[in-house]
Design a protein around this motif. Structure first.
Motif, PDB file in Angstrom:
ATOM      1  N   PHE B 174      -6.128  10.765   1.701  1.00 38.77           N
ATOM      2  CA  PHE B 174      -6.235   9.983   0.465  1.00 38.77           C
ATOM      3  C   PHE B 174      -6.575   8.510   0.768  1.00 38.77           C
ATOM      4  O   PHE B 174      -6.275   7.612  -0.021  1.00 38.77           O
ATOM      5  CB  PHE B 174      -4.907  10.099  -0.286  1.00 38.77           C
ATOM      6  CG  PHE B 174      -5.018   9.870  -1.763  1.00 38.77           C
ATOM      7  CD1 PHE B 174      -5.772  10.716  -2.555  1.00 38.77           C
ATOM      8  CD2 PHE B 174      -4.368   8.804  -2.366  1.00 38.77           C
ATOM      9  CE1 PHE B 174      -5.862  10.515  -3.927  1.00 38.77           C
ATOM     10  CE2 PHE B 174      -4.449   8.592  -3.737  1.00 38.77           C
ATOM     11  CZ  PHE B 174      -5.202   9.446  -4.515  1.00 38.77           C
ATOM     12  N   THR B 175      -7.190   8.281   1.906  1.00 34.21           N
ATOM     13  CA  THR B 175      -7.383   6.953   2.479  1.00 34.21           C
ATOM     14  C   THR B 175      -8.054   5.935   1.549  1.00 34.21           C
ATOM     15  O   THR B 175      -7.514   4.857   1.307  1.00 34.21           O
ATOM     16  CB  THR B 175      -8.222   7.108   3.762  1.00 34.21           C
ATOM     17  OG1 THR B 175      -7.845   8.307   4.415  1.00 34.21           O
ATOM     18  CG2 THR B 175      -8.006   5.928   4.688  1.00 34.21           C
ATOM     19  N   GLU B 177      -8.970   5.960  -1.726  1.00 38.39           N
ATOM     20  CA  GLU B 177      -8.359   5.694  -3.038  1.00 38.39           C
ATOM     21  C   GLU B 177      -7.041   4.939  -2.871  1.00 38.39           C
ATOM     22  O   GLU B 177      -6.744   4.031  -3.647  1.00 38.39           O
ATOM     23  CB  GLU B 177      -8.146   6.996  -3.828  1.00 38.39           C
ATOM     24  CG  GLU B 177      -7.646   6.715  -5.235  1.00 38.39           C
ATOM     25  CD  GLU B 177      -7.699   7.904  -6.188  1.00 38.39           C
ATOM     26  OE1 GLU B 177      -8.432   8.875  -5.951  1.00 38.39           O
ATOM     27  OE2 GLU B 177      -6.985   7.834  -7.218  1.00 38.39           O
ATOM     28  N   LEU B 178      -6.264   5.281  -1.845  1.00 38.24           N
ATOM     29  CA  LEU B 178      -5.011   4.559  -1.626  1.00 38.24           C
ATOM     30  C   LEU B 178      -5.279   3.087  -1.295  1.00 38.24           C
ATOM     31  O   LEU B 178      -4.625   2.189  -1.840  1.00 38.24           O
ATOM     32  CB  LEU B 178      -4.201   5.202  -0.497  1.00 38.24           C
ATOM     33  CG  LEU B 178      -2.815   4.579  -0.328  1.00 38.24           C
ATOM     34  CD1 LEU B 178      -1.918   4.874  -1.523  1.00 38.24           C
ATOM     35  CD2 LEU B 178      -2.136   5.069   0.941  1.00 38.24           C
ATOM     36  N   LEU B 181      -6.230   1.276  -4.501  1.00 40.95           N
ATOM     37  CA  LEU B 181      -5.062   1.059  -5.374  1.00 40.95           C
ATOM     38  C   LEU B 181      -4.214  -0.106  -4.853  1.00 40.95           C
ATOM     39  O   LEU B 181      -3.783  -0.971  -5.620  1.00 40.95           O
ATOM     40  CB  LEU B 181      -4.179   2.306  -5.439  1.00 40.95           C
ATOM     41  CG  LEU B 181      -4.667   3.470  -6.286  1.00 40.95           C
ATOM     42  CD1 LEU B 181      -3.776   4.696  -6.054  1.00 40.95           C
ATOM     43  CD2 LEU B 181      -4.660   3.096  -7.766  1.00 40.95           C
ATOM     44  N   LEU B 182      -3.967  -0.113  -3.555  1.00 44.70           N
ATOM     45  CA  LEU B 182      -3.100  -1.151  -2.979  1.00 44.70           C
ATOM     46  C   LEU B 182      -3.803  -2.506  -2.986  1.00 44.70           C
ATOM     47  O   LEU B 182      -3.171  -3.542  -3.189  1.00 44.70           O
ATOM     48  CB  LEU B 182      -2.694  -0.764  -1.560  1.00 44.70           C
ATOM     49  CG  LEU B 182      -1.814   0.486  -1.464  1.00 44.70           C
ATOM     50  CD1 LEU B 182      -1.608   0.889  -0.015  1.00 44.70           C
ATOM     51  CD2 LEU B 182      -0.465   0.274  -2.145  1.00 44.70           C
ATOM     52  N   ILE B 246      -4.109   1.272   7.208  1.00 45.05           N
ATOM     53  CA  ILE B 246      -4.378   2.544   6.536  1.00 45.05           C
ATOM     54  C   ILE B 246      -5.358   3.403   7.331  1.00 45.05           C
ATOM     55  O   ILE B 246      -5.146   4.606   7.519  1.00 45.05           O
ATOM     56  CB  ILE B 246      -4.856   2.289   5.089  1.00 45.05           C
ATOM     57  CG1 ILE B 246      -3.670   1.751   4.272  1.00 45.05           C
ATOM     58  CG2 ILE B 246      -5.423   3.554   4.461  1.00 45.05           C
ATOM     59  CD1 ILE B 246      -4.002   1.426   2.847  1.00 45.05           C
TER      60      ILE B 246
END
Lengths: 309, 309
Positions: B174-175, B177-178, B181-182, B246
């Motif tokens: 989920f790299t 999109e995560l 978001l962050l 990440i």
């Protein structure tokens, strides 16, 4: 000094202000007489003095000498006045003495120091306010243990180790904010209706996290989507599944950082405490749950005792 | 059948449509003659036929018999027509034969099947469109290796293992999109100015992820905030630090899932490929980078060869 007196305590965080009128008892415990709520630090344009006096004036009318103890983000750069960060390990005496004290409109204010540490991963870490929970819990125990691991779930979960009645160390996990981002803003959860919480889906998320092993949460998250796409999970259950995966990841990581702790004190609102307790018990850790408001007041009482009793 | 012919390939994803007019050569390779861009599946209200003909009509005027091969979310429940998911392992023959074919306005269309698998973590997983990259890369090798691990970074990074020229297995991380978001919605990154990318901060994020060990990304993320609060890191560098943490977490996890792979083919736009290559090399993995558009076309060529050559 009488053996019964009154003080005002305030947990003034980013989003909320919780104010308590407290009665301090000679046994070192305190009781909440009244509670009032107000806006958090981020919701005010620097009108902190105005706001707090509008809330505490009725209390001061009856208890004109009550000192005010404040903790949380009110002592940060975005707060009223900046209180320092003390370096861990820190005792209740050090936290009390590290306060910023001043007088406003004739009332004595203390803004408590925050804490800083190098956490067990070697990263710098900070807290402001949560330390009152550990102090309060210790203050409410007749025979405090020599060491105790705490989880304080919330937007930023604080895992904290108390040893020899000092806050020895802590680590902030990004659990709550990450869950909220994924729940509200990602493709993983698309059903935002008011949903009943499916405990079975929650525990399926727990076992998914358990299976990750040396892989990371990053590699488990997409299963939330794939299960829905392939018809294995109704979209209404995605939130509970995701919650289970994230909380279990948090618990598994903390267990690896404090491998000698077999019991955890969880201090959070009830529904969240219960979720953590389910996961802790799944991983054979003993969970004790406590109510944040009443425990925090025992923390303020411990500080009050240091400073005024 | 001549030894040179023309077809149209389309990568029709959620956010973008990339259409290529391609010339198929007798050597099995293809060349892009022209490229056109259009809206993704989520941006259209079901007007897929109308939209694609408005884009390909000029090409069909000169090449009236050119077949159209489409891949990606256009074959999903939110797309034009639903193509199945094939179960891995899947060969180029199976992917070609698993297509959904139909005729519209006299033109032959094929929407390629997606792939499903149980990934190495035991979770169900899906892809639609990325398989063309692996097929294309294989098609462009004079002597394809017996096995090869791929990373296809993007919103949802696909780690894919090719063995015996089949897509054996894959895992979606989920790299991307995560990170988005962050970066955009969390307290970790508050400086959203146009920033130059600080490679040193990026590598500091990499070493932070390396130190997590059996803890999770969840326990490293907050360091992005704490470093800024304590004055250890300028807010302008938080994005690069977070990106390093990440991507490294992603690479460390994949390395644990495919421990025998010492080289990774990275297919992504250049800046992202370079970040992955930096991290892979940091962890002693060999990285080969490739351009997604030109590789995808070799994938469509492989399918074209199966179906029409």
């Amino acid at each position: 000094m009488t053996n019964q007196t009154t003080f005002i305590a305030g947990d003034w965080g980013t989003s909320n202000l919780r104010l308590y009128l407290c009665e301090y008892r000679a046994n070192g415990q305190s009781q909440i007489l009244e509670t009032r709520y107000g806006p958090g630090v981020s919701q005010l344009n620097g009108d902190f003095e105005e706001k707090i006096f509008s809330l505490i004036q009725p209390w001061l009318a009856h208890h004109p000498n009550a000192p005010v103890l404040l903790s949380g983000m009110i002592g940060s750069t975005i707060g009223w006045k900046e209180a320092p960060y003390l370096t861990c390990p820190a005792s209740v005496e050090q936290i009390a003495n590290g306060r910023l004290s001043f007088t406003a409109r004739g009332t004595s204010f203390s803004i408590l120091a925050g804490l800083r540490t190098i956490n067990p991963l070697g990263n710098p870490d900070v807290m402001r306010g949560e330390e009152l929970q550990m102090l309060g819990w210790l203050n409410s125990q007749t025979t405090p243990p020599s060491e105790q691991l705490f989880a304080l779930p919330g937007t930023h979960n604080k895992w904290t180790m108390i040893r020899g009645q000092q806050v020895e160390n802590f680590l902030t996990a990004f659990t709550g904010e990450l869950f909220a981002l994924l729940k509200n803003n990602s493709i993983l959860v698309t059903n935002h209706d008011e949903l009943s919480f499916n405990h079975e889906s929650f525990m399926l998320g727990v076992s998914t996290a358990e299976r990750l092993g040396s892989a990371s949460l990053l590699h488990g998250l997409f299963s939330t989507r794939a299960k829905q796409v392939l018809g294995d999970m109704p979209s209404a259950d995605a939130q509970a599944y995701l919650s289970g995966m994230i909380i279990a990841t948090d618990v598994i990581g903390a267990r690896s950082l404090w491998p000698d702790s077999s019991s955890v004190v969880v201090i959070a609102e009830q529904a969240l405490s219960e979720r953590y307790a389910s996961v802790l018990e799944h991983f054979d850790l003993n969970a004790q749950c406590g109510d944040p408001a009443s425990i925090a007041v025992q923390g303020y009482a411990a500080i009050y005792q240091q400073l005024f009793a």
